[in-house]
Design a protein around this motif. Structure first.
Motif, PDB file in Angstrom:
ATOM      1  N   GLN A  68     -20.223  41.666  41.827  1.00  0.00           N
ATOM      2  CA  GLN A  68     -19.710  40.373  41.405  1.00  0.00           C
ATOM      3  C   GLN A  68     -19.284  40.454  39.942  1.00  0.00           C
ATOM      4  OE1 GLN A  68     -19.374  37.661  43.533  1.00  0.00           O
ATOM      5  NE2 GLN A  68     -19.983  39.170  45.078  1.00  0.00           N
ATOM      6  N   TYR A  69     -18.080  39.958  39.658  1.00  0.00           N
ATOM      7  CA  TYR A  69     -17.567  39.926  38.299  1.00  0.00           C
ATOM      8  C   TYR A  69     -18.113  38.679  37.602  1.00  0.00           C
ATOM      9  CZ  TYR A  69     -14.195  43.324  40.089  1.00  0.00           C
ATOM     10  OH  TYR A  69     -13.625  44.421  40.650  1.00  0.00           O
ATOM     11  N   GLN A  70     -18.702  38.876  36.429  1.00  0.00           N
ATOM     12  CA  GLN A  70     -19.294  37.752  35.730  1.00  0.00           C
ATOM     13  C   GLN A  70     -18.940  37.807  34.245  1.00  0.00           C
ATOM     14  OE1 GLN A  70     -23.394  36.727  36.834  1.00  0.00           O
ATOM     15  NE2 GLN A  70     -23.398  38.495  38.177  1.00  0.00           N
ATOM     16  N   GLU A  71     -18.450  36.699  33.728  1.00  0.00           N
ATOM     17  CA  GLU A  71     -18.271  36.563  32.293  1.00  0.00           C
ATOM     18  C   GLU A  71     -19.644  36.460  31.644  1.00  0.00           C
ATOM     19  OE1 GLU A  71     -15.933  33.490  29.267  1.00  0.00           O
ATOM     20  OE2 GLU A  71     -16.485  32.874  31.305  1.00  0.00           O
ATOM     21  N   SER A  72     -19.793  36.981  30.440  1.00  0.00           N
ATOM     22  CA  SER A  72     -21.084  36.904  29.758  1.00  0.00           C
ATOM     23  C   SER A  72     -20.879  36.775  28.258  1.00  0.00           C
ATOM     24  CB  SER A  72     -21.935  38.151  30.062  1.00  0.00           C
ATOM     25  OG  SER A  72     -21.362  39.301  29.471  1.00  0.00           O
ATOM     26  N   PRO A  73     -21.893  36.305  27.534  1.00  0.00           N
ATOM     27  CA  PRO A  73     -21.798  36.268  26.072  1.00  0.00           C
ATOM     28  C   PRO A  73     -21.786  37.687  25.506  1.00  0.00           C
ATOM     29  CG  PRO A  73     -23.575  34.859  26.882  1.00  0.00           C
ATOM     30  CD  PRO A  73     -23.152  35.710  28.023  1.00  0.00           C
ATOM     31  N   ILE A  74     -21.227  37.831  24.324  1.00  0.00           N
ATOM     32  CA  ILE A  74     -21.223  39.125  23.643  1.00  0.00           C
ATOM     33  C   ILE A  74     -22.651  39.548  23.328  1.00  0.00           C
ATOM     34  CG2 ILE A  74     -20.483  40.308  21.535  1.00  0.00           C
ATOM     35  CD1 ILE A  74     -18.015  38.394  21.593  1.00  0.00           C
ATOM     36  N   ARG A  75     -23.480  38.583  22.976  1.00  0.00           N
ATOM     37  CA  ARG A  75     -24.880  38.889  22.629  1.00  0.00           C
ATOM     38  C   ARG A  75     -25.614  39.524  23.802  1.00  0.00           C
ATOM     39  NH1 ARG A  75     -28.642  34.767  23.590  1.00  0.00           N
ATOM     40  NH2 ARG A  75     -29.457  34.872  21.454  1.00  0.00           N
ATOM     41  N   GLU A  76     -25.240  39.154  25.044  1.00  0.00           N
ATOM     42  CA  GLU A  76     -25.901  39.756  26.205  1.00  0.00           C
ATOM     43  C   GLU A  76     -25.585  41.240  26.306  1.00  0.00           C
ATOM     44  OE1 GLU A  76     -25.473  39.614  30.989  1.00  0.00           O
ATOM     45  OE2 GLU A  76     -25.501  37.682  29.969  1.00  0.00           O
ATOM     46  N   PHE A 216     -23.849  44.772  14.004  1.00  0.00           N
ATOM     47  CA  PHE A 216     -23.293  43.805  14.950  1.00  0.00           C
ATOM     48  C   PHE A 216     -24.387  42.971  15.612  1.00  0.00           C
ATOM     49  CE2 PHE A 216     -19.680  46.544  14.402  1.00  0.00           C
ATOM     50  CZ  PHE A 216     -18.598  45.675  14.498  1.00  0.00           C
ATOM     51  N   GLU A 217     -25.572  43.541  15.782  1.00  0.00           N
ATOM     52  CA  GLU A 217     -26.668  42.739  16.341  1.00  0.00           C
ATOM     53  C   GLU A 217     -27.040  41.607  15.390  1.00  0.00           C
ATOM     54  OE1 GLU A 217     -30.057  44.985  17.481  1.00  0.00           O
ATOM     55  OE2 GLU A 217     -29.239  45.430  19.460  1.00  0.00           O
ATOM     56  N   ASP A 218     -27.089  41.915  14.089  1.00  0.00           N
ATOM     57  CA  ASP A 218     -27.391  40.862  13.123  1.00  0.00           C
ATOM     58  C   ASP A 218     -26.326  39.777  13.148  1.00  0.00           C
ATOM     59  OD1 ASP A 218     -29.643  42.227  12.364  1.00  0.00           O
ATOM     60  OD2 ASP A 218     -28.730  43.147  10.587  1.00  0.00           O
ATOM     61  N   LEU A 219     -25.070  40.183  13.356  1.00  0.00           N
ATOM     62  CA  LEU A 219     -23.971  39.224  13.359  1.00  0.00           C
ATOM     63  C   LEU A 219     -24.029  38.302  14.568  1.00  0.00           C
ATOM     64  CD1 LEU A 219     -21.270  38.290  12.080  1.00  0.00           C
ATOM     65  CD2 LEU A 219     -20.124  40.016  13.489  1.00  0.00           C
ATOM     66  N   TYR A 220     -24.281  38.864  15.752  1.00  0.00           N
ATOM     67  CA  TYR A 220     -24.200  38.071  16.987  1.00  0.00           C
ATOM     68  C   TYR A 220     -25.543  37.486  17.426  1.00  0.00           C
ATOM     69  CZ  TYR A 220     -19.375  39.410  17.704  1.00  0.00           C
ATOM     70  OH  TYR A 220     -18.013  39.559  17.557  1.00  0.00           O
ATOM     71  N   LEU A 221     -26.648  38.028  16.934  1.00  0.00           N
ATOM     72  CA  LEU A 221     -27.955  37.533  17.361  1.00  0.00           C
ATOM     73  C   LEU A 221     -28.667  36.761  16.259  1.00  0.00           C
ATOM     74  CD1 LEU A 221     -29.285  40.647  19.320  1.00  0.00           C
ATOM     75  CD2 LEU A 221     -27.936  38.739  20.172  1.00  0.00           C
ATOM     76  N   ALA A 222     -27.979  36.507  15.156  1.00  0.00           N
ATOM     77  CA  ALA A 222     -28.605  35.816  14.029  1.00  0.00           C
ATOM     78  C   ALA A 222     -29.006  34.399  14.404  1.00  0.00           C
ATOM     79  CB  ALA A 222     -27.651  35.795  12.841  1.00  0.00           C
ATOM     80  N   LYS A 223     -30.094  33.942  13.794  1.00  0.00           N
ATOM     81  CA  LYS A 223     -30.500  32.545  13.990  1.00  0.00           C
ATOM     82  C   LYS A 223     -29.426  31.623  13.426  1.00  0.00           C
ATOM     83  CE  LYS A 223     -35.498  33.328  13.647  1.00  0.00           C
ATOM     84  NZ  LYS A 223     -36.716  33.021  12.840  1.00  0.00           N
ATOM     85  N   ARG A 317     -28.464  29.522   5.435  1.00  0.00           N
ATOM     86  CA  ARG A 317     -28.505  30.574   6.454  1.00  0.00           C
ATOM     87  C   ARG A 317     -29.950  30.970   6.701  1.00  0.00           C
ATOM     88  NH1 ARG A 317     -23.724  32.093   9.276  1.00  0.00           N
ATOM     89  NH2 ARG A 317     -21.942  31.832   7.872  1.00  0.00           N
ATOM     90  N   GLN A 318     -30.283  31.268   7.974  1.00  0.00           N
ATOM     91  CA  GLN A 318     -31.616  31.758   8.310  1.00  0.00           C
ATOM     92  C   GLN A 318     -31.583  33.267   8.461  1.00  0.00           C
ATOM     93  OE1 GLN A 318     -34.298  29.284  10.867  1.00  0.00           O
ATOM     94  NE2 GLN A 318     -32.363  28.728  11.820  1.00  0.00           N
ATOM     95  N   GLY A 319     -32.658  33.903   8.112  1.00  0.00           N
ATOM     96  CA  GLY A 319     -32.762  35.340   8.339  1.00  0.00           C
ATOM     97  C   GLY A 319     -33.283  35.635   9.728  1.00  0.00           C
ATOM     98  N   GLY A 320     -33.197  36.882  10.140  1.00  0.00           N
ATOM     99  CA  GLY A 320     -33.739  37.304  11.428  1.00  0.00           C
ATOM    100  C   GLY A 320     -32.817  37.018  12.587  1.00  0.00           C
TER     101      GLY A 320
END
Length: 457
Positions: A68-76, A216-223, A317-320
């Motif tokens: 099954q084709y599924q759209e997903s967030p970049i963070r996923e 990129f994880e900090d960019l897309y998964l940042a609080k 801005r929040q850290g983490g």
């Protein structure tokens, strides 16, 4: 089993992928996509995940699970990259039409889905050509996918495996039918017809500057940031900036209410756009100040203070990261993939917004019907706002001289939808009248440069 998506050329293959090198790969493919679109695939024998690049940006993400084709967030995708079992990495170059066609099957529901045993494929294609439709006819099984692209009833392209710009035999229609009939002699295929040809960037897409050299994880998964309402240096209330927009004004229908006669009914908005945050004055009587300077619209940086009347709103801005390090991709999948809705993701928050201040929504999604050379396109106002301009990051791209990068916007404000001309010399007209800001009504005709839209509630 792995489904081979169409491509033009192989850009890169890595059999020894490690997450430690992910930043290096992403930067490399972002640069490559400035000249031509491409996609990154990770496959470990069970999971098949994709990132799609366009114009030097990460445009969208998707996965193929259980065929099954599924759209997903970049963070996923970024979360999954660390949990996959020795995945193989591949990067493929695409044409613009090929990227558009692939994204359609990830993002859209087909108008028709039927097995080849139950449809006369020749008759279906004849109907498309007779009616002059613009659509995608997709044929697939667990190892194969082929997409025949129609534009105004003419078969203009065929994409499967390594695709060529010209048909191998006869026409693209002929080649498609030969391929399908050859395969169906041994195995049945599923035929899907896609008539909605509008594709959009991922809900969590962010603008990545060419000079970006961070993680990129900090960019897309940042609080998400925090906003604090203060009076005489004392905090009155605070919120997590976890939505596209915060309205600020005197009346109770705003998200941030400042009950003072110096404050307009709708005074200003704080808004998020591709990972950046802005304050925008709404033609208020007494104006909006950012760090003591009066502004129309300005980007917010950590520690900025927005002054409205005698109140300050501090942006922090929040850290983490919003997703704890111990969270597994399986847990994330349960909220994201099964529900298939970005709104279903529960991001851990500190000091969540009180329920009494939650934003009311207008029932249903208003939409624009965009008149294009390929037929009508339906554009839903799903996330409360929609941008129109010449920049590729706009929700609706309009070409032409004097069209600004962000020329206009359409915003849902409680029980009404408002169109605003933001900048640019090209006029914005509604039902033949030049406008700067107007409340849209059902079946209003909007024109910007050569593009025409019909607004429907």
């Amino acid at each position: 089993m792995r489904i081979v998506l169409p491509y033009v050329n192989v850009v890169d293959r890595q059999d020894d992928f490690s997450k430690a090198k992910l930043n290096q790969y992403l930067n490399s493919y972002l640069k490559a996509s400035r000249s031509r679109p491409c996609y990154l695939e990770l496959y470990d024998g069970t999971q098949q995940r994709f990132l799609f690049f366009r114009g030097g940006q990460i445009y969208a993400a998707g996965s193929i699970l259980d065929f099954q084709y599924q759209e997903s967030p970049i963070r996923e995708f970024l979360l999954a990259a660390g949990s996959m079992n020795f995945p193989r990495l591949s990067c493929y170059e695409l044409s613009s039409n090929m990227l558009h066609s692939i994204l359609i099957i990830f993002q859209k529901k087909p108008a028709l889905r039927v097995e080849t045993t139950l449809v006369d494929l020749d008759e279906l294609l004849n109907k498309i050509e007779t009616e002059g439709k613009s659509c995608i006819v997709n044929a697939s099984h667990e190892k194969f996918v082929a997409m025949l692209r129609y534009e105004k009833g003419s078969a203009e392209a065929l994409f499967h495996e390594q695709s060529l710009a010209t048909p191998r035999e006869g026409t693209f229609r002929d080649e498609f039918l030969v391929k399908i009939y050859t395969i169906t002699a041994e195995k049945q295929l599923t035929i899907s017809l896609y008539e909605d040809l509008l594709v959009t960037y991922a809900a969590d897409a962010k603008t990545v500057d060419e000079s970006f050299d961070g993680n990129f994880e900090d960019l897309y998964l940042a609080k998400p940031p925090l906003i604090s309402l203060q009076f005489k240096d004392k905090e009155i209330d605070h919120w997590v900036f976890d939505r596209p927009q915060f309205k600020i004004g005197r009346t109770p229908d705003n998200d941030i209410v400042i009950d003072n006669l110096a404050v307009s009914r709708l005074h200003a908005v704080l808004e998020e756009e591709k990972g950046n945050y802005y304050v925008r004055d709404c033609d208020s009587l007494n104006g909006t100040l950012l760090n003591s300077q009066r502004v129309g619209r300005a980007k917010l940086e950590d520690g900025d203070e927005v002054c409205i009347g005698k109140h300050n709103i501090v942006f922090r801005r929040q850290g983490g990261q919003a997703v704890p390090a111990g969270e597994t991709i399986q847990g994330f999948d349960q909220t994201m993939i099964i529900n298939a809705s970005v709104d279903a993701v529960q991001i851990p928050q500190e000091n969540p917004l009180p329920a009494s201040r939650s934003k009311r929504r207008v029932p249903g999604n208003p939409r624009l019907i965009m008149k294009t050379e390929y037929g009508d396109r339906v554009i839903e106002l799903k996330n409360g706002s929609l941008t129109i301009g010449s920049d590729l990051s706009s929700d609706v791209v309009v070409e032409g001289m004097f069209v600004a990068k962000k020329h206009a916007e359409i915003i849902r404000e409680e029980d009404r939808v408002v169109l605003r001309h933001l900048r640019g010399l090209r006029t914005v007209s509604v039902s033949g009248k030049k406008v700067r800001e107007v409340e849209l009504k059902n079946n209003d005709e909007i024109r910007i440069a050569k593009d025409e839209f019909i607004f429907q509630e």
